[in-house]
Write a protein that holds these residues in place. Structure first.
Motif, PDB file in Angstrom:
ATOM      1  N   LYS A  94     -42.869  10.796 -43.107  1.00 15.10           N
ATOM      2  CA  LYS A  94     -41.569  11.255 -42.732  1.00 15.10           C
ATOM      3  C   LYS A  94     -40.378  10.928 -42.369  1.00 15.10           C
ATOM      4  CE  LYS A  94     -45.912  13.753 -40.361  1.00 15.10           C
ATOM      5  NZ  LYS A  94     -46.969  12.718 -40.068  1.00 15.10           N
ATOM      6  N   GLN A  98     -39.276  11.813 -37.137  1.00 20.21           N
ATOM      7  CA  GLN A  98     -40.335  13.170 -37.711  1.00 20.21           C
ATOM      8  C   GLN A  98     -41.592  12.423 -36.950  1.00 20.21           C
ATOM      9  OE1 GLN A  98     -40.027  14.025 -41.072  1.00 20.21           O
ATOM     10  NE2 GLN A  98     -39.750  16.352 -40.787  1.00 20.21           N
ATOM     11  N   GLU A 102     -43.539  13.170 -33.098  1.00 23.55           N
ATOM     12  CA  GLU A 102     -44.869  12.551 -33.087  1.00 23.55           C
ATOM     13  C   GLU A 102     -46.308  11.715 -32.782  1.00 23.55           C
ATOM     14  OE1 GLU A 102     -48.323  12.943 -37.121  1.00 23.55           O
ATOM     15  OE2 GLU A 102     -46.885  14.293 -37.617  1.00 23.55           O
TER      16      GLU A 102
END
Length: 110
Positions: A94, A98, A102
């Motif tokens: 990622k 990202q 998360e």
């Protein structure tokens, strides 16, 4: 966590012993919006009414309502933390953005 959300706004909820009721304030904006209620149902209705009134008032005044947050977040961390985050993101396949989104999402849901 003592909060309520409605139409993108979040309120911080506290108990006021002095007033003997629950009080709430919209978080994340400079405009001061407060409300209160004697029970959760009353508090929820007062919160929703306060947000709706705020948005209607802004519209009548031809002023854009303040939004709680833009979705952009800038952090300052040590170079070691930055490197560790970059490595963790890369290992997980990622981008840092990202991976951080998360990770933050998991942290606030815990």
């Amino acid at each position: 966590m003592n909060k309520m959300t409605y139409r993108g706004y979040t309120a911080r909820i506290e108990y006021s012993d002095e007033d003997r009721c629950m009080v709430g304030h919209i978080a994340g904006i400079n405009d001061v919006i407060g409300f209160h209620g004697d029970c959760v149902a009353e508090l929820r209705a007062a919160f929703e009414e306060a947000v709706d009134d705020y948005l209607e008032t802004c519209e009548k005044l031809n002023r854009a309502p303040q939004k709680p947050y833009s979705g952009r977040l800038m952090l300052r961390v040590s170079p070691e933390i930055h490197a560790a985050v970059a490595a963790a993101a890369e290992v997980s396949g990622k981008s840092i953005n990202q991976w951080a989104a998360e990770t933050f999402s998991k942290a606030v849901q815990a």
